[in-house]
Design an enzyme around this catalytic site. Structure first.
Site, PDB file in Angstrom:
ATOM      1  N   ASN A  40     129.489 -30.601  77.297  1.00 20.70           N
ATOM      2  CA  ASN A  40     129.649 -29.344  76.633  1.00 20.70           C
ATOM      3  C   ASN A  40     130.035 -28.449  77.635  1.00 20.70           C
ATOM      4  O   ASN A  40     130.927 -27.444  76.915  1.00 20.70           O
ATOM      5  CB  ASN A  40     128.486 -28.996  75.888  1.00 20.70           C
ATOM      6  CG  ASN A  40     127.172 -28.818  76.732  1.00 20.70           C
ATOM      7  OD1 ASN A  40     127.209 -29.278  77.897  1.00 20.70           O
ATOM      8  ND2 ASN A  40     126.203 -28.058  76.134  1.00 20.70           N
ATOM      9  N   GLU A  69     118.099 -30.548  83.509  1.00 19.84           N
ATOM     10  CA  GLU A  69     118.276 -29.422  82.682  1.00 19.84           C
ATOM     11  C   GLU A  69     118.832 -29.969  81.283  1.00 19.84           C
ATOM     12  O   GLU A  69     119.672 -30.576  81.102  1.00 19.84           O
ATOM     13  CB  GLU A  69     119.456 -28.567  83.160  1.00 19.84           C
ATOM     14  CG  GLU A  69     119.371 -28.031  84.553  1.00 19.84           C
ATOM     15  CD  GLU A  69     118.617 -26.660  84.562  1.00 19.84           C
ATOM     16  OE1 GLU A  69     118.412 -26.170  83.302  1.00 19.84           O
ATOM     17  OE2 GLU A  69     118.436 -26.128  85.528  1.00 19.84           O
ATOM     18  N   CYS A  95     123.260 -26.047  74.954  1.00 19.76           N
ATOM     19  CA  CYS A  95     121.790 -26.293  75.153  1.00 19.76           C
ATOM     20  C   CYS A  95     120.862 -25.089  74.661  1.00 19.76           C
ATOM     21  O   CYS A  95     119.706 -25.309  73.966  1.00 19.76           O
ATOM     22  CB  CYS A  95     121.450 -26.667  76.655  1.00 19.76           C
ATOM     23  SG  CYS A  95     122.193 -25.458  77.696  1.00 19.76           S
ATOM     24  N   GLU A 103     118.526 -23.647  88.062  1.00 13.37           N
ATOM     25  CA  GLU A 103     119.629 -23.788  88.533  1.00 13.37           C
ATOM     26  C   GLU A 103     120.125 -22.182  88.337  1.00 13.37           C
ATOM     27  O   GLU A 103     118.994 -21.036  88.333  1.00 13.37           O
ATOM     28  CB  GLU A 103     120.739 -24.466  87.682  1.00 13.37           C
ATOM     29  CG  GLU A 103     120.368 -25.977  87.889  1.00 13.37           C
ATOM     30  CD  GLU A 103     121.369 -26.821  87.177  1.00 13.37           C
ATOM     31  OE1 GLU A 103     122.498 -26.623  86.616  1.00 13.37           O
ATOM     32  OE2 GLU A 103     121.722 -27.998  87.961  1.00 13.37           O
TER      33      GLU A 103
HETATM   34  P1  NAP Z   1     123.803 -37.094  77.594  1.00 10.89           P
HETATM   35  O1  NAP Z   1     124.233 -38.218  76.469  1.00 10.89           O
HETATM   36  O2  NAP Z   1     122.339 -36.974  78.118  1.00 10.89           O
HETATM   37  O3  NAP Z   1     124.665 -37.304  78.652  1.00 10.89           O
HETATM   38  C1  NAP Z   1     124.675 -36.436  79.958  1.00 10.89           C
HETATM   39  C2  NAP Z   1     125.195 -37.488  81.207  1.00 10.89           C
HETATM   40  O4  NAP Z   1     124.118 -38.511  81.528  1.00 10.89           O
HETATM   41  C3  NAP Z   1     126.511 -38.222  80.957  1.00 10.89           C
HETATM   42  O5  NAP Z   1     127.257 -38.153  82.020  1.00 10.89           O
HETATM   43  C4  NAP Z   1     125.956 -39.439  80.779  1.00 10.89           C
HETATM   44  O6  NAP Z   1     126.949 -40.765  80.783  1.00 10.89           O
HETATM   45  C5  NAP Z   1     124.985 -39.773  81.484  1.00 10.89           C
HETATM   46  N1  NAP Z   1     123.981 -40.925  81.316  1.00 10.89           N
HETATM   47  C6  NAP Z   1     123.480 -41.651  80.112  1.00 10.89           C
HETATM   48  N2  NAP Z   1     122.696 -42.554  80.402  1.00 10.89           N
HETATM   49  C7  NAP Z   1     122.435 -42.474  81.568  1.00 10.89           C
HETATM   50  C8  NAP Z   1     121.400 -43.275  82.334  1.00 10.89           C
HETATM   51  N3  NAP Z   1     120.662 -44.046  81.924  1.00 10.89           N
HETATM   52  N4  NAP Z   1     121.296 -42.821  83.712  1.00 10.89           N
HETATM   53  C9  NAP Z   1     122.076 -41.859  84.334  1.00 10.89           C
HETATM   54  N5  NAP Z   1     122.929 -41.218  83.474  1.00 10.89           N
HETATM   55  C10 NAP Z   1     123.257 -41.447  82.285  1.00 10.89           C
HETATM   56  O7  NAP Z   1     124.012 -35.661  77.114  1.00 10.89           O
HETATM   57  P2  NAP Z   1     125.503 -35.094  76.384  1.00 10.89           P
HETATM   58  O8  NAP Z   1     125.413 -35.811  75.175  1.00 10.89           O
HETATM   59  O9  NAP Z   1     126.767 -35.398  77.413  1.00 10.89           O
HETATM   60  O10 NAP Z   1     124.912 -33.628  76.330  1.00 10.89           O
HETATM   61  C11 NAP Z   1     124.420 -32.810  75.495  1.00 10.89           C
HETATM   62  C12 NAP Z   1     122.916 -32.724  75.969  1.00 10.89           C
HETATM   63  O11 NAP Z   1     122.906 -31.951  77.266  1.00 10.89           O
HETATM   64  C13 NAP Z   1     122.111 -31.926  75.022  1.00 10.89           C
HETATM   65  O12 NAP Z   1     120.737 -32.363  74.832  1.00 10.89           O
HETATM   66  C14 NAP Z   1     121.900 -30.421  75.745  1.00 10.89           C
HETATM   67  O13 NAP Z   1     121.045 -29.622  75.279  1.00 10.89           O
HETATM   68  C15 NAP Z   1     121.915 -30.733  76.989  1.00 10.89           C
HETATM   69  N6  NAP Z   1     122.291 -29.729  77.791  1.00 10.89           N
HETATM   70  C16 NAP Z   1     121.645 -29.068  78.734  1.00 10.89           C
HETATM   71  C17 NAP Z   1     121.643 -27.858  79.350  1.00 10.89           C
HETATM   72  C18 NAP Z   1     120.788 -27.144  80.248  1.00 10.89           C
HETATM   73  O14 NAP Z   1     121.361 -26.496  81.043  1.00 10.89           O
HETATM   74  N7  NAP Z   1     119.402 -27.251  80.033  1.00 10.89           N
HETATM   75  C19 NAP Z   1     123.314 -27.594  79.470  1.00 10.89           C
HETATM   76  C20 NAP Z   1     123.997 -28.196  78.735  1.00 10.89           C
HETATM   77  C21 NAP Z   1     123.658 -29.453  77.991  1.00 10.89           C
HETATM   78  P3  NAP Z   1     128.052 -40.911  79.783  1.00 10.89           P
HETATM   79  O15 NAP Z   1     128.668 -39.736  79.367  1.00 10.89           O
HETATM   80  O16 NAP Z   1     128.792 -41.996  80.452  1.00 10.89           O
HETATM   81  O17 NAP Z   1     127.259 -41.586  78.498  1.00 10.89           O
END
Ligand code: NAP
Length: 480
Positions: A154, A250, A284, A456
């Protein structure tokens, strides 16, 4: 365009590799083919990082690390439009917000460049302990070694830099695993940092699916820290797999915003339209729950619907577009199901609720209940609920009734009430007279409860990416 992983400056994009296509979420045009890394490549990337750490990065003086980061900031300013357009194409983020992301990323690099020169330690008053006379003790903050950075789609540029820039400032090396949906800006970023003078082996990019590449990266014994931004389920998995490594998580939230009865709603309405619908709610700290005091509820809701319906929906590449697609159709369908589920249980769709392909119209819901998914879980979609409240006590209780606790917004002219409520909210951060969605890159940022572990915000990430080492000297003469 075909791109591949980059290890020690060399790109791995041979034709016989397994390939993943990246499509523009708005018009489904192919943006790039990505040649995926294998587990062997991953091992090579970690080994390279390990070697470059010991050979180069841990010996590199602070002023050099600082210079590299400053040069990177300048290069990013020069390449702003390229990066912004790439984010539009790979993520579907409207151009004005994509440009905003690049501007913030430049600041992150500048903060990190400054931080590199200010990694202070302390002298310990050893004579405070009986028998500690004639001893000198001090600490040094030393880099950890190899950092694994795993990032979401995102904010593909800025959230990657929130890990990469502090790690470099502290003298670490990194294996960078970006989201499979947004690998192009990650690829461009690695090239930019190499152009800025970062030793090639200090930042290695591996592109592959989370389960296949991310998982062994998290478990790798030569990795000293895992810093992850993403969803709660993946965060839990990483926490389980990381073993003794340092960890930053995060994760998500369902951020509350509270509007008390003394607020002039005009500004708040405009801000909360952005707060709930910027990048289709895929933020997020997106405003997911808006609690409005009963006395203002009707006027707020009317103005909020009107302003939301005025958003310019369409092609994210157009300058005027406020609101574009979600990341893919699967996500848009999932969010639509959540709306329908709530409506079937008695919630009202005040506006929006319709989906066309990847575009889910900005949706405002009322008459919601705590156990509906749109309240209890992270919606991560353009869906916001407006909820009336009567007392301060009640609204604090409802806001805290969540597994998450990332950031909240509180609106009131009464400073005593503002500070009282801020103290009681179970959040990593609270903004007063500002929406939950607002973030600067230099304040501590992170969650409590299941919103995460660690902070962070460049200075705070630098602290987390160093270890405090103690050195003591016995100055008693008979020892020297
Ligand atoms: P996601 O599906 O959790 O993926 C995040 C990263 O993790 C991707 O690079 C993904 O790779 C990787 N990943 C997936 N399975 C894994 C595993 N088993 N081991 C290690 N890495 C793995 O999240 P997203 O859909 O990209 O992002 C949305 C989420 O991020 C939301 O829940 C949002 O709230 C959260 N977020 C939090 C913050 C914060 O600062 N708190 C900021 C932004 C977003 P792939 O893409 O290859 O699956």
């Amino acid at each position: 365009m075909r791109i591949g992983s980059i290890i020690n400056g060399q790109e791995y994009n041979e034709a016989n590799r397994k390939t993943l296509a990246v499509h523009n979420p708005y018009n489904q045009e192919k943006v790039a083919d990505v040649a995926l890394a294998t587990v062997n490549d991953l091992h090579q990337a970690v080994d390279q990082c390990y070697e470059t750490f010991h050979q180069t990065m841990k010996k590199m003086p602070a002023y050099q690390r600082s210079d590299i980061l400053l040069k990177a900031a300048r290069l990013l300013e020069e390449r702003k439009e390229d990066f912004a357009e790439t984010i539009v194409k790979e993520a579907g983020k409207p151009l004005k917000y994509s440009r905003g992301e690049v501007d913030r990323a430049v600041q992150v690099l500048r903060f990190a460049s400054e931080s590199a020169k200010h990694i202070y330690s302390e002298v310990i008053p050893l004579d405070a302990a009986i028998g500690g006379e004639n001893r000198l003790g001090f600490t040094k903050r030393i880099p950890l070694g190899v950092v694994a950075a795993i990032t979401p789609f995102n904010f593909p540029l800025n959230l990657s830099l929130h890990k990469i820039a502090p790690a470099i400032a502290a003298g670490n090396t990194l294996v960078f695993k970006p989201a499979e949906k947004t690998p192009i800006s990650a690829y461009m970023l690695v090239k930019l940092l190499h152009d800025a003078g970062l030793p090639k082996g200090a930042l290695n990019l591996v592109m592959g699916e989370g389960g296949e590449i991310g998982d062994p990266l998290v478990k790798h014994e030569k990795v000293h820290k895992v810093t992850f931004t993403g969803s709660l389920p993946v965060g839990k998995e990483i926490r389980k797999n990381a073993g003794f490594k340092k960890i930053t998580l995060e994760l998500g939230s369902n951020s509350p915003n509270i509007i008390f009865d003394d607020v002039d709603i005009d500004h708040v309405v405009a801000d909360l339209v952005k707060g709930a619908f910027a990048f289709s709610g895929q933020v997020c700290i997106s405003a997911q729950r808006i609690y409005v005091h009963k006395s203002l509820y009707d006027s707020f809701l009317m103005a909020y619907i009107k302003k939301t319906e005025a958003l310019v929906v369409g092609d994210p590449m157009n300058e005027e577009t406020d609101f574009g697609p979600m990341i893919n159709e699967e996500e848009a369908k999932r969010a639509k199901l959540w709306i329908d589920d709530a409506a079937s249980k008695g919630a009202t769709i005040e506006t929006g609720g319709e989906r066309r392909g990847t575009i889910l119209k900005p949706t405002i819901m009322t008459n919601v209940k705590d156990d509906m998914k749109i309240i209890a879980e992270e919606v991560f979609a353009p869906i916001v609920s407006v909820i009336p409240f009567e007392t301060e006590e009640e609204v604090v209780k409802e806001s805290n009734d969540s597994i998450y606790g990332l950031q909240a917004g509180v609106f009131t002219k009464d400073i005593n009430r503002a500070l009282r409520v801020a103290d009681q909210l179970e959040m990593g951060g609270v903004w007063i007279n500002e929406i939950s969605t607002y973030r600067q890159d230099n304040h501590p940022y992170g969650g409590v409860k299941q919103s995460g572990i660690g902070r962070e915000g460049v200075k705070y990430a630098v602290e987390d990416m160093t270890e405090e080492k103690f050195i003591g000297i016995n100055l008693n003469e008979e020892r020297s």
